[in-house]
Write an enzyme that holds these catalytic residues in place. Structure first.
Site, PDB file in Angstrom:
ATOM      1  N   ARG A  37      23.076  67.042  31.316  1.00  0.00           N
ATOM      2  CA  ARG A  37      22.784  66.992  29.870  1.00  0.00           C
ATOM      3  C   ARG A  37      24.015  67.363  29.042  1.00  0.00           C
ATOM      4  O   ARG A  37      24.238  66.787  27.970  1.00  0.00           O
ATOM      5  CB  ARG A  37      21.617  67.925  29.538  1.00  0.00           C
ATOM      6  CG  ARG A  37      20.295  67.327  29.971  1.00  0.00           C
ATOM      7  CD  ARG A  37      19.130  68.187  29.604  1.00  0.00           C
ATOM      8  NE  ARG A  37      17.924  67.370  29.598  1.00  0.00           N
ATOM      9  CZ  ARG A  37      16.699  67.848  29.771  1.00  0.00           C
ATOM     10  NH1 ARG A  37      16.511  69.143  29.950  1.00  0.00           N
ATOM     11  NH2 ARG A  37      15.669  67.049  29.755  1.00  0.00           N
ATOM     12  N   LYS A 194      -1.478  58.767  38.552  1.00  0.00           N
ATOM     13  CA  LYS A 194      -2.776  58.634  37.882  1.00  0.00           C
ATOM     14  C   LYS A 194      -2.765  57.706  36.685  1.00  0.00           C
ATOM     15  O   LYS A 194      -1.798  57.679  35.927  1.00  0.00           O
ATOM     16  CB  LYS A 194      -3.233  60.014  37.412  1.00  0.00           C
ATOM     17  CG  LYS A 194      -3.561  60.951  38.551  1.00  0.00           C
ATOM     18  CD  LYS A 194      -3.995  62.276  38.008  1.00  0.00           C
ATOM     19  CE  LYS A 194      -4.514  63.165  39.121  1.00  0.00           C
ATOM     20  NZ  LYS A 194      -4.917  64.465  38.604  1.00  0.00           N
ATOM     21  N   GLY A 354       9.140  60.975  33.878  1.00  0.00           N
ATOM     22  CA  GLY A 354       8.583  61.650  35.055  1.00  0.00           C
ATOM     23  C   GLY A 354       9.478  61.606  36.277  1.00  0.00           C
ATOM     24  O   GLY A 354      10.668  61.918  36.209  1.00  0.00           O
ATOM     25  N   GLY A 377       9.501  62.968  28.290  1.00  0.00           N
ATOM     26  CA  GLY A 377       8.408  62.799  27.329  1.00  0.00           C
ATOM     27  C   GLY A 377       8.753  61.854  26.186  1.00  0.00           C
ATOM     28  O   GLY A 377       7.927  61.033  25.781  1.00  0.00           O
TER      29      GLY A 377
END
Ligand code: AMP
Length: 397
Positions: A37, A194, A354, A377
């Site tokens: 980062r 999911k 993710g 996100g």
């Protein structure tokens, strides 16, 4: 339509540039263990300095929730920042106005964890106004924090002449090329565990894509909705109606949904477990202890055929339980081909969210993608079609 300004469009010579960055890096035993980062903001800091501006870095670290938590001081990042920028970095943990008043051209100043202030996460206008007094120009280079309306990402942007930093501009450009105005046909791989965590994503993508390839555990729920009985596989039985709705919506929008036609099935979820290939369709009936843990060879073949017809590919989530070989086979094979097509200039490929980066790294394919977003996100929310407050605030300029 994006209307934000880049650093190149700003007048910053002799000005103090409040620069929101994401340096929320992993730390162990007082040392930064991964400087990715920090490395990624270097072009922005260099550009500001090259234009004669003085960067004042604003950033968060951890979740101190509006209180001073000494273990979450940004001071810990100073050695890594100095190494990356090749110069001393000044630090202020109070009396910011004095620290700013002493700045000279060539300096870089880092302010203490912005989340120590209760006004930050509340997007408090008074706190933003105090921050605004510290600089002349605002530059947001923290795309990964842009899905949150906080004082340093949203309210502050409206108080000063504002622009996107290099990394932010690069990220927004890549996302725009992938889903905003992509070269068609455009398709996506959406895999992972999911359906429930990716409902908004699936609903937005079927409106925009030509092809949606569903893989991983979430494909099981779609197969269940079609009538399959998948034994001990990861499924969300309560979401079969939702899966049917998504398939029906895709028919009306003209988005083809590709589900696995075979799977790698095992009775144990462990490395090297004995596995067999079993056809997957509405009539499949697995035994109680059998689990679909990866896509099978026919499915991989079908995915590769789809890839070769695409001009743009978005990738989020693995096609199987990639952490445990051999259930990484489909993800690795598909990622390698996506990287090859990208290298041949036949495909623009954008991946993120993710576990995706880890999965593509495992395939040794991450470098081959046109763009890999590490924004998590914020990447997902953008792909879900949501407005990111930190980007919208730049657009209003
Ligand atoms: P996500 O964070 O939703 O992208 O999900 C990633 C996780 O999904 C990884 O940890 C994978 O191991 C898991 N996963 C993918 N496919 C399967 C599957 N068929 N059965 C169980 N877990 C899976």
């Amino acid at each position: 339509m994006m209307a934000w300004k880049t650093l190149d469009q700003m007048e910053i010579a002799g000005k103090k540039v409040l620069t929101r960055v994401d340096i929320n890096v992993p730390v162990e035993d007082g040392t930064v263990t991964d400087t990715t980062r920090i490395d990624r903001i270097v072009p922005t800091i260099e550009a500001i300095k090259a234009k004669g501006g003085i960067p004042i870095l604003l950033a968060h670290f951890g979740r101190p929730k509006g209180k001073v938590v000494p273990e979450m001081s940004l001071r810990i990042t100073l050695p890594a920042l100095e190494e990356a920028f090749g110069q001393t970095v000044k630090f202020a943990d109070g009396n910011y106005a004095d620290a700013v008043a002493q700045l000279e051209t060539g300096d870089i100043l880092l302010l203490e964890n912005v989340r120590f202030a209760p006004g930050e996460e509340k997007n408090d206008p008074e706190f933003a106004a105090r921050l605004a007094t510290l600089g002349d120009v605002y530059c947001n280079d923290a795309f990964s924090a842009a899905h949150r309306a906080h004082a340093s990402t949203e309210a502050l942007a409206k108080l000063l002449p504002a622009c996107a930093g290099r990394l932010m501009a690069e990220e927004l450009g890549a996302l725009e090329a992938a889903l905003g105005s992509p070269n068609r046909p455009v398709g996506a791989v959406v895999g992972g565990a999911k359906v429930s965590t990716k409902l908004d994503l699936l609903n937005n993508l079927v409106e925009k894509l030509d092809v949606l390839i569903i893989g991983g555990g979430m494909a099981n729920t779609f197969l269940l909705a079609k009538g399959a009985s998948l034994g001990g596989s990861l499924v969300e039985a309560d979401l079969t109606d939702t899966a049917r709705e998504i398939m029906a919506k895709a028919k009306t929008t003209g988005c083809r949904i590709i589900l696995p036609v075979d799977g790698l099935v095992a009775r144990e979820f462990k490395e090297g477990a004995a596995a067999e290939v079993i056809a997957l369709n509405a009539d499949t009936t697995l035994e109680a202890d059998q689990m679909v843990l990866d896509a099978g060879p026919e499915s991989v073949h079908a995915v590769l055929a789809e890839f070769s017809g695409l001009k743009t590919l978005i990738w989020n989530g693995p096609l199987g339980a990639f952490e445990i070989p051999p259930f990484d086979t489909a993800t690795v094979a598909a990622a390698k081909i996506a990287a090859e097509l990208t290298a041949d200039k036949r495909l623009v490929s954008v991946a993120g969210g993710g576990d995706t980066v880890a999965a593509l790294n495992q395939a040794d394919a991450a470098d081959g993608f046109t763009y890999i977003s590490t924004a998590g996100g914020a990447f997902l929310e953008w792909m879900e079609g949501k407005t990111l407050p930190g980007v919208a605030a730049l657009d209003q300029q």
